[in-house]
Scaffold this active site. Structure first.
Site, PDB file in Angstrom:
ATOM      1  N   LYS A  25       0.766  -1.181   0.055  1.00  0.00           N
ATOM      2  CA  LYS A  25      -0.142  -0.007   0.098  1.00  0.00           C
ATOM      3  C   LYS A  25       0.779   1.335   0.164  1.00  0.00           C
ATOM      4  CE  LYS A  25      -1.539   1.814   3.856  1.00  0.00           C
ATOM      5  NZ  LYS A  25      -1.609   3.358   3.877  1.00  0.00           N
ATOM      6  N   ASN A  26       1.730   1.289   0.876  1.00  0.00           N
ATOM      7  CA  ASN A  26       2.447   2.439   1.042  1.00  0.00           C
ATOM      8  C   ASN A  26       3.460   2.704  -0.203  1.00  0.00           C
ATOM      9  OD1 ASN A  26       1.335   3.095   3.298  1.00  0.00           O
ATOM     10  ND2 ASN A  26       3.051   2.664   4.713  1.00  0.00           N
ATOM     11  N   ARG A  95      -5.907   9.761   3.705  1.00  0.00           N
ATOM     12  CA  ARG A  95      -4.991  10.583   4.398  1.00  0.00           C
ATOM     13  C   ARG A  95      -3.615  11.039   3.684  1.00  0.00           C
ATOM     14  NH1 ARG A  95      -8.163  11.344   8.960  1.00  0.00           N
ATOM     15  NH2 ARG A  95      -9.466   9.405   9.541  1.00  0.00           N
ATOM     16  N   CYS A 119      -5.318  13.178  11.864  1.00  0.00           N
ATOM     17  CA  CYS A 119      -5.195  11.735  11.745  1.00  0.00           C
ATOM     18  C   CYS A 119      -5.412  10.829  13.004  1.00  0.00           C
ATOM     19  CB  CYS A 119      -3.847  11.404  11.002  1.00  0.00           C
ATOM     20  SG  CYS A 119      -3.781   9.531  10.757  1.00  0.00           S
ATOM     21  N   ARG A 124       0.352  14.415  12.429  1.00  0.00           N
ATOM     22  CA  ARG A 124       0.826  14.285  10.889  1.00  0.00           C
ATOM     23  C   ARG A 124       0.872  15.525  10.406  1.00  0.00           C
ATOM     24  NH1 ARG A 124      -0.670   8.687   7.698  1.00  0.00           N
ATOM     25  NH2 ARG A 124       0.436   7.630   9.144  1.00  0.00           N
ATOM     26  N   PRO A 125       2.037  16.337  10.631  1.00  0.00           N
ATOM     27  CA  PRO A 125       2.162  17.707  10.186  1.00  0.00           C
ATOM     28  C   PRO A 125       2.570  17.488   8.812  1.00  0.00           C
ATOM     29  CG  PRO A 125       3.751  17.539  11.773  1.00  0.00           C
ATOM     30  CD  PRO A 125       2.706  16.267  12.094  1.00  0.00           C
ATOM     31  N   ILE A 126       2.623  18.781   7.874  1.00  0.00           N
ATOM     32  CA  ILE A 126       3.096  18.609   6.588  1.00  0.00           C
ATOM     33  C   ILE A 126       4.296  19.852   6.430  1.00  0.00           C
ATOM     34  CG2 ILE A 126       1.243  17.345   5.649  1.00  0.00           C
ATOM     35  CD1 ILE A 126       0.237  20.272   4.568  1.00  0.00           C
ATOM     36  N   ASP A 127       4.759  20.403   7.514  1.00  0.00           N
ATOM     37  CA  ASP A 127       5.387  21.577   7.423  1.00  0.00           C
ATOM     38  C   ASP A 127       6.827  21.070   6.708  1.00  0.00           C
ATOM     39  OD1 ASP A 127       5.944  19.754   9.489  1.00  0.00           O
ATOM     40  OD2 ASP A 127       7.360  21.144  10.550  1.00  0.00           O
ATOM     41  N   ASP A 309       4.543   0.776  11.971  1.00  0.00           N
ATOM     42  CA  ASP A 309       3.178   0.056  11.379  1.00  0.00           C
ATOM     43  C   ASP A 309       3.180  -1.240  11.801  1.00  0.00           C
ATOM     44  OD1 ASP A 309       2.708   2.602  10.188  1.00  0.00           O
ATOM     45  OD2 ASP A 309       2.929   1.929   8.236  1.00  0.00           O
ATOM     46  N   ILE A 331       7.426   7.474  16.615  1.00  0.00           N
ATOM     47  CA  ILE A 331       7.334   8.125  15.446  1.00  0.00           C
ATOM     48  C   ILE A 331       5.990   8.966  15.510  1.00  0.00           C
ATOM     49  CG2 ILE A 331       6.962   7.553  13.051  1.00  0.00           C
ATOM     50  CD1 ILE A 331       9.845   6.845  13.658  1.00  0.00           C
ATOM     51  N   ARG A 401      -8.570  -0.588   4.370  1.00  0.00           N
ATOM     52  CA  ARG A 401      -7.655   0.524   3.911  1.00  0.00           C
ATOM     53  C   ARG A 401      -6.215   0.144   3.538  1.00  0.00           C
ATOM     54  NH1 ARG A 401      -6.455   4.716   7.836  1.00  0.00           N
ATOM     55  NH2 ARG A 401      -4.818   5.056   6.412  1.00  0.00           N
TER      56      ARG A 401
HETATM   57  C1  UD1 Z   1       4.641   6.967   5.966  1.00  0.00           C
HETATM   58  C2  UD1 Z   1       3.546   5.597   6.257  1.00  0.00           C
HETATM   59  C3  UD1 Z   1       2.881   5.337   7.281  1.00  0.00           C
HETATM   60  C4  UD1 Z   1       4.002   5.180   8.323  1.00  0.00           C
HETATM   61  C5  UD1 Z   1       5.233   6.468   8.479  1.00  0.00           C
HETATM   62  C6  UD1 Z   1       6.263   6.106   9.375  1.00  0.00           C
HETATM   63  C7  UD1 Z   1       2.657   6.053   3.815  1.00  0.00           C
HETATM   64  C8  UD1 Z   1       1.627   6.166   2.939  1.00  0.00           C
HETATM   65  N1  UD1 Z   1       2.438   6.088   5.036  1.00  0.00           N
HETATM   66  O1  UD1 Z   1       3.823   8.211   6.954  1.00  0.00           O
HETATM   67  O2  UD1 Z   1       2.379   4.209   7.174  1.00  0.00           O
HETATM   68  O3  UD1 Z   1       3.422   4.937   9.612  1.00  0.00           O
HETATM   69  O4  UD1 Z   1       5.642   6.743   6.861  1.00  0.00           O
HETATM   70  O5  UD1 Z   1       6.979   5.045   8.925  1.00  0.00           O
HETATM   71  O6  UD1 Z   1       3.675   5.688   3.184  1.00  0.00           O
HETATM   72  N2  UD1 Z   1       6.781  14.875  10.308  1.00  0.00           N
HETATM   73  C9  UD1 Z   1       6.598  16.266  10.647  1.00  0.00           C
HETATM   74  N3  UD1 Z   1       6.468  17.305   9.643  1.00  0.00           N
HETATM   75  C10 UD1 Z   1       6.227  16.724   8.300  1.00  0.00           C
HETATM   76  C11 UD1 Z   1       6.278  15.356   7.994  1.00  0.00           C
HETATM   77  C12 UD1 Z   1       6.709  14.416   8.996  1.00  0.00           C
HETATM   78  O7  UD1 Z   1       7.016  16.625  11.758  1.00  0.00           O
HETATM   79  O8  UD1 Z   1       6.119  17.730   7.620  1.00  0.00           O
HETATM   80  C13 UD1 Z   1       6.928  14.019  11.238  1.00  0.00           C
HETATM   81  C14 UD1 Z   1       5.559  13.116  11.692  1.00  0.00           C
HETATM   82  O9  UD1 Z   1       4.882  13.660  12.552  1.00  0.00           O
HETATM   83  C15 UD1 Z   1       6.129  11.655  12.272  1.00  0.00           C
HETATM   84  C16 UD1 Z   1       7.916  11.659  11.433  1.00  0.00           C
HETATM   85  O10 UD1 Z   1       7.887  12.914  10.871  1.00  0.00           O
HETATM   86  O11 UD1 Z   1       6.893  11.887  13.645  1.00  0.00           O
HETATM   87  C17 UD1 Z   1       7.594  10.746  10.507  1.00  0.00           C
HETATM   88  O12 UD1 Z   1       6.539  10.697   9.488  1.00  0.00           O
HETATM   89  P1  UD1 Z   1       6.388  10.478   8.024  1.00  0.00           P
HETATM   90  O13 UD1 Z   1       7.641   9.486   7.795  1.00  0.00           O
HETATM   91  O14 UD1 Z   1       6.387  11.440   7.318  1.00  0.00           O
HETATM   92  O15 UD1 Z   1       5.159   9.752   8.028  1.00  0.00           O
HETATM   93  P2  UD1 Z   1       4.206   9.588   6.751  1.00  0.00           P
HETATM   94  O16 UD1 Z   1       5.145   9.860   5.372  1.00  0.00           O
HETATM   95  O17 UD1 Z   1       2.862  10.413   6.916  1.00  0.00           O
END
Ligand code: UD1
Length: 420
Positions: A25-26, A95, A119, A124-127, A309, A331, A401
């Protein structure tokens, strides 16, 4: 997607047999998004039949791509992309739809989409994503709950993430492949799904090196062609089915799997006393027909550390093993939502902040549970296979999902599981 369906599991049966592991999936989700970048046709083989993949296909159609599925092959033709906007309704369906941002910016120079929203497993921030796009020349503003990005011509940049993020690494790769000049990503995520994305894009004509290491370098190219590509095996589904085999003290052969991508899952299962062997041709054999014991401590971490996961299904297994296991979740801050449901089965687990201490018990009893998130739902299924009596799990849409026919897979190896 129905929230009415329930999984009904009668525990106590030993699992024995073979399960073919689904495509990841990922990996499938970023690959479906990456198809937007090419003006040709992508045939994505081994694309799992999951509600999240269906949602990604609906997004592709809404952007003007043709997208059709035949069995496990999804064919996308992105030559007619006419929109760079994803509606709030479609964003809410999946998501990880934020992954379309990099591809849309790369292909059309703009995108408009709503915030992915809260979430279940954390904020799950996107900064990291937005900061990186800014460095590549995008102008970003927020209006009425939408993020609006414009970048008539993205350029390469040096991007360094504070912590490795899978989604942000993928999004930057997607934005960089058609950008002008070279992009360097430092402290990049090293997950196998990053390599799968880079391999697909390279097959389409992109120039990417270092995927799978902490430094990824992307040299922008003029255009990408389509290709036929096979999605890698799902390492989390594989880990889940290994936990299911172990919790029933059974014997299981996974096919279409990749033991190399499982990382620390294998030594941790070996610590419990299970024997695990990887064979050529994508086969993994697990034998748990012996006395197992609890592993001491599990700390989730970015790849190659123990995957967050796989933490919930492993915790369900540990709840049935003699001894005490300490979990440290590093995480996501809200990744113990399955604990209260496992406790309803009789599990002894104490959570304090990011630490969960699991004291194994020799008996769990069936109960009515509600899945709370995807992997938490998988943990409930794992525990229910061990529990005496019947366990009913509601809100199975979460499980759908990420697991393709979990019920059929487990039934085929002897589990008493059905959906009502
Ligand atoms: C992906 C996987 C999810 C998995 C996760 C960690 C997919 C679709 N999903 O999620 O199944 O659990 O990796 O292996 O592939 N962070 C920030 N700011 C950001 C982005 C991330 O602070 O802009 C932080 C997150 O809060 C978290 C860490 O970085 O603590 C890692 O998250 P991230 O690797 O980005 O997870 P996803 O890509 O959302």
């Amino acid at each position: 997607m129905s929230i009415q369906r329930k999984l009904v599991i009668k525990g106590g049966r030993r699992i024995e047999g073979e399960i073919a592991v689904q495509g990841a999936k990922n990996s499938a989700l970023p690959l479906l998004s990456a198809a937007v970048l090419s003006k040709g046709q992508t045939d994505l083989c081994n694309c799992p039949k999951l509600s999240d993949c269906d949602a990604a296909c609906r997004i592709l159609s809404s952007l003007g791509c043709s997208c059709k599925r035949e069995g496990n092959v999804v064919t996308i033709n992105a030559s007619g992309v006419y929109s760079s906007e994803i509606s709030e309704r479609l964003m809410r369906e999946m998501r990880s739809s934020i992954i379309f941002m990099g591809a849309l910016l790369g292909r059309t120079g703009q995108c408009r989409l709503s915030f992915p929203g809260g979430c279940e497993i954390g904020s799950r921030p996107i900064d990291f994503h937005l900061d990186a796009f800014r460095k590549m020349g995008a102008k970003i503003k927020e209006e009425h709950g939408y993020i609006v990005c414009t970048a008539p011509k993205l350029h390469g940049a040096v991007i360094s993430f504070p912590v490795p993020s899978v989604g942000a690494t993928e999004n930057v790769i997607l934005a960089a492949v058609l950008a002008e000049g070279t992009t360097e990503i430092h402290n990049a995520a090293r997950e196998p799904e990053i390599c799968d994305l880079a391999d697909y894009l390279t097959k389409c004509g992109a120039k990417i090196s270092g995927a799978g290491t902490g430094t990824v370098i992307i040299e922008g190219v003029e255009k990408l062609s389509g290709c036929t590509y096979t999605v890698m095996p799902d390492r989390i589904a594989a880990a889940t089915y290994l936990c299911c085999g172990a919790v029933t003290r059974g014997e299981i052969l996974l096919t279409h799997a990749d033991i190399g991508s499982l990382g620390l899952v294998v030594p941790v299962l070996e610590q419990t006393g299970c024997s695990i062997y990887g064979f050529g041709g994508g086969r993994i054999y697990l034998n748990a027909r012996k006395t197992l014991r609890a592993p001491q401590s599990i700390r989730t971490a970015p790849y190659p550390g123990f995957p967050t996961d796989a933490q919930p299904p492993l915790m369900a297994l540990c709840a049935t093993l003699p001894g005490t296991t300490m979990f440290v979740e590093t995480i996501f801050e809200n990744r113990y939502r399955h604990v209260s449901e496992l406790k309803r089965l009789g599990a002894r687990i104490n959570v304090e902040g990011q630490v969960a201490v699991v004291e194994g018990v020799n008996k769990l009893s069936g109960a009515e549970l509600e899945a709370c998130d995807l992997r938490g739902g998988a943990a409930m299924v794992t525990a229910a296979l061990f529990a005496e009596g019947v366990t009913k799990i509601g809100h199975t849409c979460y499980i759908d999902r990420g697991y393709e026919d979990i019920e059929g897979c487990l039934r085929s190896v002897g589990a008493d599981i059905r959906s009502v």
